[in-house]
Write a protein that holds these residues in place. Structure first.
Motif, PDB file in Angstrom:
ATOM      1  N   MET A 169       0.835  -1.199   0.000  1.00 51.26           N
ATOM      2  CA  MET A 169       0.000   0.000   0.000  1.00 51.26           C
ATOM      3  C   MET A 169       0.875   1.257   0.000  1.00 51.26           C
ATOM      4  O   MET A 169       1.887   1.317   0.711  1.00 51.26           O
ATOM      5  CB  MET A 169      -0.919   0.032   1.225  1.00 51.26           C
ATOM      6  CG  MET A 169      -1.842  -1.184   1.339  1.00 51.26           C
ATOM      7  SD  MET A 169      -2.881  -1.396  -0.105  1.00 51.26           S
ATOM      8  CE  MET A 169      -4.025  -0.052   0.128  1.00 51.26           C
ATOM      9  N   CYS A 193       0.124   4.097   1.228  1.00 50.80           N
ATOM     10  CA  CYS A 193      -0.051   4.887   2.443  1.00 50.80           C
ATOM     11  C   CYS A 193       0.846   4.418   3.583  1.00 50.80           C
ATOM     12  O   CYS A 193       1.448   5.224   4.275  1.00 50.80           O
ATOM     13  CB  CYS A 193      -1.513   4.853   2.874  1.00 50.80           C
ATOM     14  SG  CYS A 193      -2.276   3.213   2.703  1.00 50.80           S
ATOM     15  N   CYS A 194       0.918   3.092   3.782  1.00 49.38           N
ATOM     16  CA  CYS A 194       1.614   2.606   4.969  1.00 49.38           C
ATOM     17  C   CYS A 194       2.567   1.456   4.673  1.00 49.38           C
ATOM     18  O   CYS A 194       3.265   0.980   5.565  1.00 49.38           O
ATOM     19  CB  CYS A 194       0.593   2.171   6.016  1.00 49.38           C
ATOM     20  SG  CYS A 194      -0.512   0.886   5.391  1.00 49.38           S
ATOM     21  N   HIS A 231      -6.175  -2.644   1.849  1.00 49.67           N
ATOM     22  CA  HIS A 231      -5.268  -3.332   2.766  1.00 49.67           C
ATOM     23  C   HIS A 231      -5.668  -4.805   2.886  1.00 49.67           C
ATOM     24  O   HIS A 231      -6.841  -5.107   3.068  1.00 49.67           O
ATOM     25  CB  HIS A 231      -5.294  -2.684   4.154  1.00 49.67           C
ATOM     26  CG  HIS A 231      -4.793  -1.268   4.156  1.00 49.67           C
ATOM     27  ND1 HIS A 231      -5.559  -0.218   3.722  1.00 49.67           N
ATOM     28  CD2 HIS A 231      -3.596  -0.740   4.542  1.00 49.67           C
ATOM     29  CE1 HIS A 231      -4.864   0.914   3.835  1.00 49.67           C
ATOM     30  NE2 HIS A 231      -3.664   0.616   4.327  1.00 49.67           N
ATOM     31  N   CYS A 264      -4.516   1.484   9.508  1.00 48.14           N
ATOM     32  CA  CYS A 264      -4.157   2.633   8.654  1.00 48.14           C
ATOM     33  C   CYS A 264      -5.406   3.482   8.416  1.00 48.14           C
ATOM     34  O   CYS A 264      -6.488   2.953   8.156  1.00 48.14           O
ATOM     35  CB  CYS A 264      -3.606   2.128   7.333  1.00 48.14           C
ATOM     36  SG  CYS A 264      -3.293   3.438   6.142  1.00 48.14           S
TER      37      CYS A 264
HETATM   38 ZN    ZN Z   1      -2.312   2.051   4.584  1.00 46.20          ZN
END
Ligand code: ZN
Length: 384
Positions: A37, A39-40, A58, A64
């Protein structure tokens, strides 16, 4: 829900892939190609939303924030991204700050202008909004908040604005008379911008439309283009300039208007008039006293002076004089005069009016004390 993932060390934006590329990636992922991902960095999978937007999710709940993003959020983010790109802005989604203190929904750059769009569907406290906006401001980024129905916080934003507007009344510890405060009425995007310098717009997430004070429904694409052209920012700035000008005029006019009302209350309505009336009643009742011709003459004079001052006051406040506007408001039966907060020239004219009334008041005062002295002396004399 994120639009961005990392595959083989490269950042991929889901909607940017062709249908063929997407299908290919999906089958490679099924055969074991890992997707991380954006984002994280957690493991993720591919998916297509109901509206057909290719995105990632996810694999497991890692806590997250992006997992909580709604479908609407995803669609709007994607729309904005697409429009910015079509206007030839260098655009990315879910763009993190170098220190990762923020991740913006859409980030666009062109000719040195940096813009972020933040879609806020979940509630955020006004203080939190201010804090998050500050981070963008500190980095020289122009931020725009799409606030879902202004997050039902219009009242909080309004109180920011009115606290600002009524600062002067608070300082003077009274409401400034003859002010029509409805001329300052406006909507949330202006409240937020004027009080805090934060750029926002009302979002109707369900329909993917936006709204402002004067425009109940703006298509997302139209608004984004206005932002990119700088027109939306100009609209906010112009409203703010107009507001500040009116407020400045109000502050200048305030002490004059207070004096003007005092004059009205003292001479025309209350204090002096009542005193003269009560003396005159006594004078008329007393047979010997009312034979005093000089005293009668003094009463006549003071009455004609009060009448004259009353006329002066009314001609000053008349609509035709250009300083005041008469307006009927729901709280009162009859129209009331409101000072025209239009220009420095009006203030100057008001200043002259007040100066004149101050002089007249001084001469009225001396005439009144004169009458009072003589009246009381005569009264005492006849009582003996
Ligand atoms: Zn994430």
């Amino acid at each position: 829900m994120p639009l961005k993932a990392i595959v083989e060390g490269e950042t991929i934006i889901g909607p940017d892939l062709s249908e063929e590329e997407w299908t290919k990636l999906k089958s490679r992922h099924k055969k074991g190609l890992p997707i991380r991902m954006g984002c994280c960095g957690a493991p993720g999978h591919l998916r297509i939303s109901k509206k057909g937007t290719q995105h990632f999710y996810h694999a497991v709940d890692t806590g997250c924030n992006y997992e909580e993003e709604s479908r609407e959020h995803l669609e709007i983010k994607y729309q904005i991204y697409r429009i910015c790109k079509s206007e030839n802005w260098e655009t990315s989604v879910e763009f993190p700050a170098s220190d990762r203190t923020w991740i913006s929904d859409v980030y666009a750059i062109k000719d040195g202008r940096k813009i972020v769009f933040e879609i806020q569907i979940s509630t955020i406290s006004p203080n939190n909004l201010e804090e998050r906006d500050k981070k963008y401001r500190n980095e020289g980024i122009e931020s725009y908040w799409l606030l879902d129905n202004f997050l039902e916080r219009s009242k909080a934003f309004e109180s920011w604005y009115y606290a600002h507007l009524y600062e002067e009344d608070d300082r003077l510890r009274e409401t400034i008379p003859y002010i029509d405060n409805s001329i300052f009425d406006t909507g949330p995007e202006n409240h937020i911008f004027i009080a805090k310098g934060i750029r926002s717009v009302g979002l109707n997430a369900k329909n993917q439309t936006l709204f402002t004070t004067n425009n109940p429904e703006i298509p997302l694409a139209v608004w984004v283009r206005e932002v990119l052209k700088g027109n939306y920012q100009n609209y906010l700035k112009e409203t703010s300039v107009t507001y500040h000008h009116k407020r400045q005029t109000k502050i200048l006019a305030a002490p004059l208007l207070i004096q003007f009302r005092e004059f009205y209350q003292k001479i025309i309505r209350e204090t002096y008039r009542k005193k003269v009336d009560s003396y005159y009643r006594i004078f008329k009742k007393d047979k010997t006293l009312r034979e005093e011709k000089t005293l009668q003459k003094k009463f006549d004079e003071i009455y004609s002076e009060t009448d004259w001052l009353g006329k002066e006051y009314h001609s000053c406040i008349a609509e035709s004089n250009g300083l005041f506007r008469w307006k009927k408001i729901p709280e009162y039966d009859k129209p009331r005069p409101y000072f025209r907060l239009e220009s420095e020239l009006k203030i100057k004219k008001l200043q002259e009016c007040v100066k004149m009334f101050n002089q007249w008041e001084a001469s009225f005062n001396s005439a009144f004390s004169n009458l009072e002295r003589e009246f009381l002396a005569d009264k005492r004399r006849f009582e003996e």
